[in-house]
Design a protein around this motif. Structure first.
Motif, PDB file in Angstrom:
ATOM      1  N   PHE A  11      73.083 -21.473  68.527  1.00  0.00           N
ATOM      2  CA  PHE A  11      71.830 -22.094  68.091  1.00  0.00           C
ATOM      3  C   PHE A  11      72.072 -23.072  66.945  1.00  0.00           C
ATOM      4  O   PHE A  11      71.532 -24.175  66.918  1.00  0.00           O
ATOM      5  N   ARG A  52      70.737 -27.097  67.144  1.00  0.00           N
ATOM      6  CA  ARG A  52      69.445 -26.631  66.634  1.00  0.00           C
ATOM      7  C   ARG A  52      68.248 -27.339  67.275  1.00  0.00           C
ATOM      8  O   ARG A  52      67.175 -26.771  67.367  1.00  0.00           O
ATOM      9  N   TRP A  59      67.343 -23.566  70.999  1.00  0.00           N
ATOM     10  CA  TRP A  59      66.565 -22.379  70.631  1.00  0.00           C
ATOM     11  C   TRP A  59      66.546 -21.282  71.687  1.00  0.00           C
ATOM     12  O   TRP A  59      66.254 -20.133  71.356  1.00  0.00           O
ATOM     13  N   TRP A  85      69.093 -19.858  72.811  1.00  0.00           N
ATOM     14  CA  TRP A  85      70.094 -18.909  72.318  1.00  0.00           C
ATOM     15  C   TRP A  85      69.503 -18.030  71.218  1.00  0.00           C
ATOM     16  O   TRP A  85      69.813 -16.835  71.143  1.00  0.00           O
ATOM     17  N   LEU A  86      68.668 -18.623  70.374  1.00  0.00           N
ATOM     18  CA  LEU A  86      67.979 -17.845  69.343  1.00  0.00           C
ATOM     19  C   LEU A  86      67.028 -16.842  69.979  1.00  0.00           C
ATOM     20  O   LEU A  86      66.917 -15.692  69.529  1.00  0.00           O
TER      21      LEU A  86
END
Length: 246
Positions: free
Chosen positions: A174, A178, A182, A184-185
């Motif tokens: 993430f 960025r 997201w 992955w977050l």
């Protein structure tokens, strides 16, 4: 590679005796991971037309993958329920199956956004990684290996360790992306959500009841229902997007 070590004892361990369900699970898991790898190769070599054509296989591979995960979850729970016991992996089985389905559907919905599309589909591998790492730890790593009833507590220790490592990978990916990474977050958060749900069920002393409920579902109904629902949503999403584009 972690998936191979995770499945290793099923096929090459001292008491190896793979069942039909395990064979099906291994086949569909590696089929999905292989599809993701192939797509990365085609994107890297700029063979976009092949990438798009191969992407149509999601209408087959996606529903079969989810249906197999649901089938395995129900089968595992039914075996424990028959003994009047809680399935120690019921949370790790049923919730990731639903979450992989959501990630695939979101990846399909955002297919016009190449970065989000890729992150959603790639992030499914993180859920498989977490589960495979758990089995790798309890199979090979000293301090995590199950060596008898007195070491059953290591299941929880291995689960926590696999969760933290999976979350660390998710957060790193993430951070590197960025703006569009997201998903992955989101998967990192799902690791904690699954653990929290499991803890709530344990505190309420309902794990046996939850196992019995999942295990009471007919396996054929579970498989076909998951298959048809995922396929229908994919088709409806494709049709709606096509009409909107036109």
């Amino acid at each position: 590679m972690v998936s191979i070590t995770g499945f290793w004892n099923i096929y090459f361990g001292p008491d190896s005796d793979p069942t039909f369900y395990q064979n099906l699970h291994v086949f569909t898991t590696f089929l999905w991971l292989g599809l993701i790898l192939a797509q990365l190769v085609y994107i890297d070599s700029r063979k976009n037309s092949i990438h798009r054509r191969l992407g149509n296989s999601i209408f087959v591979v996606g529903p079969i993958l989810i249906a197999t995960l649901v089938l395995l979850s129900v089968h595992s729970a039914s075996k424990s329920a028959a003994r009047g016991e809680a399935d120690m992996l019921v949370i790790q089985n049923i919730f990731p199956a639903l979450e992989v389905a959501i990630l695939i559907l979101l990846g399909f919905l955002f297919r016009k956004n190449r970065m989000l599309h890729g992150h959603f589909l790639m992030s499914t591998s993180l859920l498989f990684f977490g589960i495979a790492l758990f089995f790798t730890l309890i199979s090979f790593i000293p301090g995590y290996k199950i060596e008898g009833p007195e070491t059953f507590y290591r299941f929880e220790t291995a689960g926590i360790t696999a969760t933290y490592i999976g979350v660390a990978f998710g957060l790193l990916l993430f951070i590197f992306q960025r703006k569009s990474g997201w998903p992955w977050l989101l998967v990192s958060i799902l690791f904690f959500v699954n653990g929290y749900i499991g803890e709530l069920i344990e505190r309420a002393d309902k794990m046996v009841a939850f196992t019995a409920y999942i295990g009471s579902i007919n396996e054929y109904v579970a498989f076909l229902s998951a298959l048809l629902v995922v396929l229908a949503v994919l088709i409806l999403s494709f049709s709606k997007r096509k009409v909107t584009t036109n």
